[in-house]
Design a protein around this motif. Structure first.
Motif, PDB file in Angstrom:
ATOM      1  N   UNK A  94       0.850  -1.185   0.000  1.00 47.63           N
ATOM      2  CA  UNK A  94       0.000   0.000   0.000  1.00 47.63           C
ATOM      3  C   UNK A  94       0.887   1.237   0.000  1.00 47.63           C
ATOM      4  N   UNK A  95       0.706   2.096  -0.999  1.00 49.71           N
ATOM      5  CA  UNK A  95       1.491   3.327  -1.043  1.00 49.71           C
ATOM      6  C   UNK A  95       1.160   4.171   0.191  1.00 49.71           C
ATOM      7  N   UNK A  96       2.142   4.983   0.599  1.00 46.59           N
ATOM      8  CA  UNK A  96       1.880   5.886   1.723  1.00 46.59           C
ATOM      9  C   UNK A  96       1.049   7.068   1.235  1.00 46.59           C
ATOM     10  N   UNK A  97       0.316   7.750   2.140  1.00 48.01           N
ATOM     11  CA  UNK A  97       0.054   7.322   3.511  1.00 48.01           C
ATOM     12  C   UNK A  97      -0.961   6.190   3.527  1.00 48.01           C
ATOM     13  N   UNK A  98      -0.984   5.450   4.608  1.00 49.60           N
ATOM     14  CA  UNK A  98      -1.864   4.291   4.699  1.00 49.60           C
ATOM     15  C   UNK A  98      -3.335   4.704   4.609  1.00 49.60           C
ATOM     16  N   UNK A  99      -3.648   5.918   5.059  1.00 49.82           N
ATOM     17  CA  UNK A  99      -5.001   6.472   4.950  1.00 49.82           C
ATOM     18  C   UNK A  99      -4.940   7.965   5.178  1.00 49.82           C
ATOM     19  N   UNK A 100      -6.070   8.655   5.054  1.00 50.91           N
ATOM     20  CA  UNK A 100      -6.052  10.106   5.219  1.00 50.91           C
ATOM     21  C   UNK A 100      -5.927  10.516   6.679  1.00 50.91           C
ATOM     22  N   UNK A 101      -6.202   9.587   7.597  1.00 46.07           N
ATOM     23  CA  UNK A 101      -6.037   9.872   9.019  1.00 46.07           C
ATOM     24  C   UNK A 101      -5.819   8.554   9.761  1.00 46.07           C
ATOM     25  N   UNK A 102      -5.624   8.642  11.063  1.00 44.03           N
ATOM     26  CA  UNK A 102      -5.321   7.448  11.845  1.00 44.03           C
ATOM     27  C   UNK A 102      -6.502   6.479  11.891  1.00 44.03           C
TER      28      UNK A 102
END
Length: 337
Positions: A94-102
């Motif tokens: 999975x490319x960074x970031x893993x998601x838009x937030x934690x």
């Protein structure tokens, strides 16, 4: 046998970074998800015989065509795409970031864990020669006890690019584009972040293009990190201060900087300078490069004793630091992580 990759998204990240590094590591792209006509032509030319799909569902229906999925879609689609690949049981990058937030980062990790699907996150900057060189210096104690780490990712780009990274309020902006690399580099070197201070502005784009972070690590090191697009005089790329001296990297990947004059006369292969006031000694670059990430992925998938290249829990922690930075910038205070 070389790993076969299915890539989701064939734009700047999918084609120019992931596909190129996979090729360098001896892998083959055998499936691509993209609807864009121009990118479909590029994929067919780059990888003759690769299967082209309009959507992820179509590629997942053709499970036997690849061994690993690389998710290089826009950040706002990471949770959806990662959950689908995890449910299909296909190992993925999975490319960074893993998601838009934690919260999104934790959802991705939970989906993969529940499905028992292995995945890793593309924090490729761990394999930067400057990062590998700095790691070696710190481990050897060449800098003594480090107290300050500074890194800048500054550019002179007064006319923004017309792409989602500069325009999308959901997943764009330098905090989510360059922030994950900066924070991951700091935590890889100096450990857990306990508190964050931050300042952010949007100078030329709808989302932030000027970011300053101060990370307080558990071991008392302070990291100061900059990311900016409207910087006519980019500062030294890296400066690390310790009781035994300092390590300085003047420029980064050919970016123009007034500090590059300091490198005149440097021996070939110099990564930076070990400095004590006016005294400076060239430091040779440690061997390595970004394709080593994919070599590590292949080892991880084929050797039971090989470690995961990047622990997804590290990427979740980075997302928590970035969340705290947003609160710190909004409220003008130091925020615990």
């Amino acid at each position: 046998m070389a790993l076969r990759l299915g890539i989701v998204g064939y734009g700047g990240a999918g084609r120019q970074i992931h596909a190129n590094l996979a090729r360098e590591a001896g892998m083959t792209v055998t499936a691509v998800v993209t609807r864009d006509p121009g990118r479909r032509v590029q994929a067919a030319g780059d990888w003759p015989g690769a299967k082209l799909h309009d959507d992820l569902a179509g590629m997942l229906d053709d499970r036997g065509a690849y061994d690993l999925v690389v998710i290089a879609s826009p950040t706002a689609m990471h949770v959806e795409h990662a959950a689908a690949v995890a449910a299909a049981g296909v190992p993925f990058v999975l490319d960074k970031p893993i998601g838009v937030d934690a919260a999104e980062a934790r959802r991705v990790l939970a989906a993969a864990t529940d499905a028992g699907t292995p995945f890793t996150v593309f924090h490729n900057r761990r394999w930067d020669p400057e990062q590998l060189t700095l790691q070696a210096l710190v481990r050897r104690g060449d800098l003594g006890d480090v107290h300050t780490f500074e890194r800048r990712w500054e550019r002179w780009r007064p006319v923004p690019r017309q792409r989602w990274k500069e325009r999308d309020p959901k997943g764009g902006g330098l905090l989510l584009d360059l922030g994950p690399h900066l924070v991951d580099s700091a935590t890889q070197l100096f450990g857990r972040v306990e508190a964050v201070y931050a300042e952010m502005r949007a100078l030329t784009t709808p989302v932030e293009d000027d970011v300053f972070l101060v990370l307080h690590h558990a071991d008392h090191v302070v990291s100061r990190l900059w990311a900016g697009s409207l910087v006519g005089a980019p500062g030294p790329r890296t400066r690390v201060l310790g009781t035994g001296g300092a390590f300085v990297v003047t420029t980064f990947e050919g970016d123009a900087s007034p500090f590059e004059v300091l490198d005149e006369g440097a021996p070939d292969g110099t990564a930076g300078w070990l400095t004590h006031g006016r005294e400076r000694t060239p430091v040779p670059a440690a061997p390595g490069g970004h394709a080593d990430f994919y070599r590590a992925v292949e080892a991880w998938l084929t050797d039971d004793d090989a470690p995961v290249p990047v622990d997804p829990a590290d990427a979740v922690r980075t997302a928590e630091v970035l969340d705290a930075a947003r609160v710190a910038a909004r409220e003008g205070r130091i925020v615990d992580v």
